[in-house]
Design a protein around this motif. Structure first.
Motif, PDB file in Angstrom:
ATOM      1  N   LEU A  43       0.875  -0.807  -0.178  1.00 16.45           N
ATOM      2  CA  LEU A  43       0.390   0.100   0.110  1.00 16.45           C
ATOM      3  C   LEU A  43       1.173   1.153   0.074  1.00 16.45           C
ATOM      4  CD1 LEU A  43      -2.826   1.033   0.547  1.00 16.45           C
ATOM      5  CD2 LEU A  43      -2.343   1.008   2.752  1.00 16.45           C
ATOM      6  N   VAL A  44       0.273   1.848  -1.247  1.00 14.62           N
ATOM      7  CA  VAL A  44       2.162   3.147  -1.672  1.00 14.62           C
ATOM      8  C   VAL A  44       1.202   4.712  -1.545  1.00 14.62           C
ATOM      9  CG1 VAL A  44       3.600   4.118  -3.173  1.00 14.62           C
ATOM     10  CG2 VAL A  44       2.900   1.594  -2.598  1.00 14.62           C
ATOM     11  N   ASP A  45       1.927   5.488  -0.219  1.00 17.94           N
ATOM     12  CA  ASP A  45       1.312   6.679  -0.443  1.00 17.94           C
ATOM     13  C   ASP A  45       2.075   7.651  -1.756  1.00 17.94           C
ATOM     14  OD1 ASP A  45       1.456   9.224  -0.518  1.00 17.94           O
ATOM     15  OD2 ASP A  45       2.575   9.502   1.973  1.00 17.94           O
ATOM     16  N   TYR A  46       0.948   7.996  -2.814  1.00 17.34           N
ATOM     17  CA  TYR A  46       1.998   7.884  -3.706  1.00 17.34           C
ATOM     18  C   TYR A  46       3.074   9.755  -4.094  1.00 17.34           C
ATOM     19  CZ  TYR A  46      -2.589   9.849  -6.211  1.00 17.34           C
ATOM     20  OH  TYR A  46      -3.705  10.156  -5.843  1.00 17.34           O
ATOM     21  N   THR A  47       2.458  10.408  -2.744  1.00 15.86           N
ATOM     22  CA  THR A  47       2.680  11.777  -3.195  1.00 15.86           C
ATOM     23  C   THR A  47       4.571  11.924  -1.848  1.00 15.86           C
ATOM     24  OG1 THR A  47       1.751  12.262   0.158  1.00 15.86           O
ATOM     25  CG2 THR A  47       0.723  12.837  -1.938  1.00 15.86           C
ATOM     26  N   SER A  48       4.717  10.429  -1.529  1.00 11.99           N
ATOM     27  CA  SER A  48       6.052  10.642  -1.003  1.00 11.99           C
ATOM     28  C   SER A  48       6.766   9.070  -1.218  1.00 11.99           C
ATOM     29  CB  SER A  48       5.529  10.478   0.339  1.00 11.99           C
ATOM     30  OG  SER A  48       5.585   9.174   0.801  1.00 11.99           O
ATOM     31  N   GLY A  49       5.725   8.907  -2.152  1.00 10.03           N
ATOM     32  CA  GLY A  49       6.255   6.910  -2.597  1.00 10.03           C
ATOM     33  C   GLY A  49       7.226   6.234  -1.971  1.00 10.03           C
ATOM     34  N   MET A  50       6.361   6.385  -0.449  1.00  9.15           N
ATOM     35  CA  MET A  50       7.337   5.340   0.227  1.00  9.15           C
ATOM     36  C   MET A  50       5.763   4.507   0.526  1.00  9.15           C
ATOM     37  SD  MET A  50       8.389   8.175   3.210  1.00  9.15           S
ATOM     38  CE  MET A  50       8.302   6.271   4.381  1.00  9.15           C
ATOM     39  N   ALA A  51       6.260   3.090   1.153  1.00 10.23           N
ATOM     40  CA  ALA A  51       5.270   2.108   1.309  1.00 10.23           C
ATOM     41  C   ALA A  51       4.508   2.028   2.345  1.00 10.23           C
ATOM     42  CB  ALA A  51       5.317   0.717   1.010  1.00 10.23           C
ATOM     43  N   LEU A  52       3.201   2.016   3.504  1.00 11.55           N
ATOM     44  CA  LEU A  52       3.136   2.431   4.445  1.00 11.55           C
ATOM     45  C   LEU A  52       2.692   1.207   4.692  1.00 11.55           C
ATOM     46  CD1 LEU A  52      -0.499   5.163   3.576  1.00 11.55           C
ATOM     47  CD2 LEU A  52       2.170   5.014   4.099  1.00 11.55           C
ATOM     48  N   GLY A  53       2.469  -0.191   3.507  1.00 12.06           N
ATOM     49  CA  GLY A  53       2.943  -1.198   4.443  1.00 12.06           C
ATOM     50  C   GLY A  53       2.234  -2.408   3.044  1.00 12.06           C
ATOM     51  N   THR A  54       3.762  -3.618   3.382  1.00 14.87           N
ATOM     52  CA  THR A  54       4.286  -4.750   2.526  1.00 14.87           C
ATOM     53  C   THR A  54       3.290  -5.487   3.232  1.00 14.87           C
ATOM     54  OG1 THR A  54       6.387  -4.663   3.455  1.00 14.87           O
ATOM     55  CG2 THR A  54       6.236  -2.841   1.810  1.00 14.87           C
ATOM     56  N   ALA A  55       3.353  -6.827   2.403  1.00 15.42           N
ATOM     57  CA  ALA A  55       3.432  -8.191   2.450  1.00 15.42           C
ATOM     58  C   ALA A  55       3.939  -9.063   0.768  1.00 15.42           C
ATOM     59  CB  ALA A  55       2.099  -8.811   2.856  1.00 15.42           C
ATOM     60  N   GLY A  56       4.143 -10.129   1.297  1.00 13.92           N
ATOM     61  CA  GLY A  56       4.902 -10.481   0.522  1.00 13.92           C
ATOM     62  C   GLY A  56       6.662 -10.151   0.487  1.00 13.92           C
ATOM     63  N   GLY A  57       7.436 -10.362  -1.075  1.00 15.86           N
ATOM     64  CA  GLY A  57       8.923 -10.185  -1.365  1.00 15.86           C
ATOM     65  C   GLY A  57       9.536 -10.449  -1.223  1.00 15.86           C
ATOM     66  N   SER A  58      11.048 -10.199  -0.907  1.00 21.91           N
ATOM     67  CA  SER A  58      11.849 -11.162  -0.790  1.00 21.91           C
ATOM     68  C   SER A  58      12.812 -10.935  -0.943  1.00 21.91           C
ATOM     69  CB  SER A  58      12.051 -12.615  -2.439  1.00 21.91           C
ATOM     70  OG  SER A  58      12.644 -11.817  -3.086  1.00 21.91           O
ATOM     71  N   ARG A  59      14.182 -11.233  -0.115  1.00 24.64           N
ATOM     72  CA  ARG A  59      15.562 -10.355  -0.349  1.00 24.64           C
ATOM     73  C   ARG A  59      16.053  -9.925  -1.477  1.00 24.64           C
ATOM     74  NH1 ARG A  59      20.916 -13.067  -0.641  1.00 24.64           N
ATOM     75  NH2 ARG A  59      19.318 -14.985  -1.287  1.00 24.64           N
ATOM     76  N   ASP A  60      15.336 -10.723  -2.701  1.00 16.67           N
ATOM     77  CA  ASP A  60      15.659 -10.594  -4.402  1.00 16.67           C
ATOM     78  C   ASP A  60      15.069  -9.428  -4.403  1.00 16.67           C
ATOM     79  OD1 ASP A  60      17.418 -11.215  -4.150  1.00 16.67           O
ATOM     80  OD2 ASP A  60      16.961 -13.394  -4.595  1.00 16.67           O
ATOM     81  N   PHE A  61      13.169  -8.726  -4.181  1.00 10.40           N
ATOM     82  CA  PHE A  61      12.536  -8.198  -4.504  1.00 10.40           C
ATOM     83  C   PHE A  61      11.882  -7.170  -3.549  1.00 10.40           C
ATOM     84  CE2 PHE A  61       8.117  -7.090  -5.939  1.00 10.40           C
ATOM     85  CZ  PHE A  61       8.171  -6.565  -7.549  1.00 10.40           C
ATOM     86  N   ASP A  62      12.640  -6.103  -3.403  1.00  9.13           N
ATOM     87  CA  ASP A  62      12.465  -5.175  -2.264  1.00  9.13           C
ATOM     88  C   ASP A  62      11.182  -4.329  -2.687  1.00  9.13           C
ATOM     89  OD1 ASP A  62      12.419  -3.599  -0.625  1.00  9.13           O
ATOM     90  OD2 ASP A  62      14.556  -2.839  -1.042  1.00  9.13           O
ATOM     91  N   LEU A  63      10.230  -4.643  -1.777  1.00 10.77           N
ATOM     92  CA  LEU A  63       8.750  -3.486  -1.911  1.00 10.77           C
ATOM     93  C   LEU A  63       8.628  -2.597  -1.999  1.00 10.77           C
ATOM     94  CD1 LEU A  63       5.878  -6.348  -0.725  1.00 10.77           C
ATOM     95  CD2 LEU A  63       6.980  -5.775  -3.235  1.00 10.77           C
ATOM     96  N   THR A  64      10.357  -1.639  -0.582  1.00 10.49           N
ATOM     97  CA  THR A  64       9.584  -0.931  -0.477  1.00 10.49           C
ATOM     98  C   THR A  64      10.558   0.467  -1.935  1.00 10.49           C
ATOM     99  OG1 THR A  64      11.868  -1.051   0.964  1.00 10.49           O
ATOM    100  CG2 THR A  64       9.748  -0.782   1.474  1.00 10.49           C
ATOM    101  N   VAL A  65      11.455  -0.448  -2.594  1.00  6.66           N
ATOM    102  CA  VAL A  65      11.917   0.275  -3.826  1.00  6.66           C
ATOM    103  C   VAL A  65      11.088  -0.439  -4.783  1.00  6.66           C
ATOM    104  CG1 VAL A  65      13.475  -0.278  -5.582  1.00  6.66           C
ATOM    105  CG2 VAL A  65      14.865  -0.593  -3.339  1.00  6.66           C
ATOM    106  N   ALA A  66      10.435  -0.535  -5.099  1.00  7.34           N
ATOM    107  CA  ALA A  66       9.224  -1.266  -6.183  1.00  7.34           C
ATOM    108  C   ALA A  66       8.659   0.015  -5.414  1.00  7.34           C
ATOM    109  CB  ALA A  66       8.363  -2.811  -5.612  1.00  7.34           C
ATOM    110  N   ALA A  67       8.181   0.170  -4.623  1.00  3.68           N
ATOM    111  CA  ALA A  67       6.772   0.932  -4.234  1.00  3.68           C
ATOM    112  C   ALA A  67       7.227   2.607  -4.758  1.00  3.68           C
ATOM    113  CB  ALA A  67       6.947   1.101  -2.611  1.00  3.68           C
ATOM    114  N   ALA A  68       8.626   2.577  -4.405  1.00  2.00           N
ATOM    115  CA  ALA A  68       8.737   4.278  -4.953  1.00  2.00           C
ATOM    116  C   ALA A  68       9.170   4.111  -6.217  1.00  2.00           C
ATOM    117  CB  ALA A  68      10.358   4.913  -4.095  1.00  2.00           C
ATOM    118  N   GLY A  69       9.110   3.241  -7.298  1.00  4.14           N
ATOM    119  CA  GLY A  69       9.554   3.143  -8.309  1.00  4.14           C
ATOM    120  C   GLY A  69       8.614   3.214  -9.274  1.00  4.14           C
TER     121      GLY A  69
END
Length: 123
Positions: free
Chosen positions: A22-48
Motif C-alpha cells: 500500500l503506497v502513498d504516491y505523494t511520497s513514494g513510501m510504502a505504508l505497508g507490505t506483504a510478501g517480497g523477498s531479498r531479491d524483490f524489495d517492495l519498498t524500492v518497487a513502491a518508490a519506482g
C-alpha cells in the motif's frame, strides 16, 4: 471493512502473488507490505511504481482527459505488476501495488480480486 494488514494478506492469497504494498504516491513510501523477498524489495518497487503512476496522471492531465485511472498494468517477461489507486475518501493519495508471477497468475482474476480488496479497504 478490512484494515490494511487484512487487505495485504488477502492480496497475497491471489494466485501467483509475489508481493503487495500500500503506497502513498505523494511520497513514494510504502505504508505497508506483504510478501517480497531479498531479491524483490517492495519498498524500492513502491518508490519506482510511484513514478509510473505519477507519469500516467500527468499524461491524462496533459491530454485534457476527463477520466481517472482504474489500474495500470506493467507486463514484464516473467511478471505482471498492477497498480490500483484507492478510490474511497480514506484512501486518497494511495495505491495498491501487486506483483505477480506471470506463469502462475490469472491476470483477469487477479485484477478482479484486487478491485474487490480495494473497494473494501479502510485506511
Amino acid at each position: 471493512m478490512p484494515d490494511m494488514d487484512v487487505a495485504l494478506k488477502d492480496a497475497m492469497q491471489i494466485e501467483g502473488a509475489i508481493g503487495v504494498a500500500l503506497v502513498d504516491y505523494t511520497s513514494g513510501m510504502a505504508l505497508g507490505t506483504a510478501g517480497g523477498s531479498r531479491d524483490f524489495d517492495l519498498t524500492v518497487a513502491a518508490a519506482g511504481n510511484t513514478e509510473v503512476f505519477l507519469a500516467n496522471m500527468r499524461a491524462i492531465e496533459m491530454l485534457g482527459l476527463n477520466d481517472s485511472i482504474e489500474d495500470i498494468l506493467v507486463t514484464l517477461t516473467g511478471q505482471y505488476h498492477v497498480i490500483r489507486p484507492l478510490t474511497g475518501r480514506s484512501g486518497r493519495g494511495l495505491f495498491l501495488y501487486l506483483a505477480l508471477h506471470k506463469t502462475r497468475a490469472n491476470l483477469a482474476l487477479a485484477r478482479h480480486q484486487l478491485r474487490r480488496i480495494e473497494a473494501n479497504l479502510e485506511v
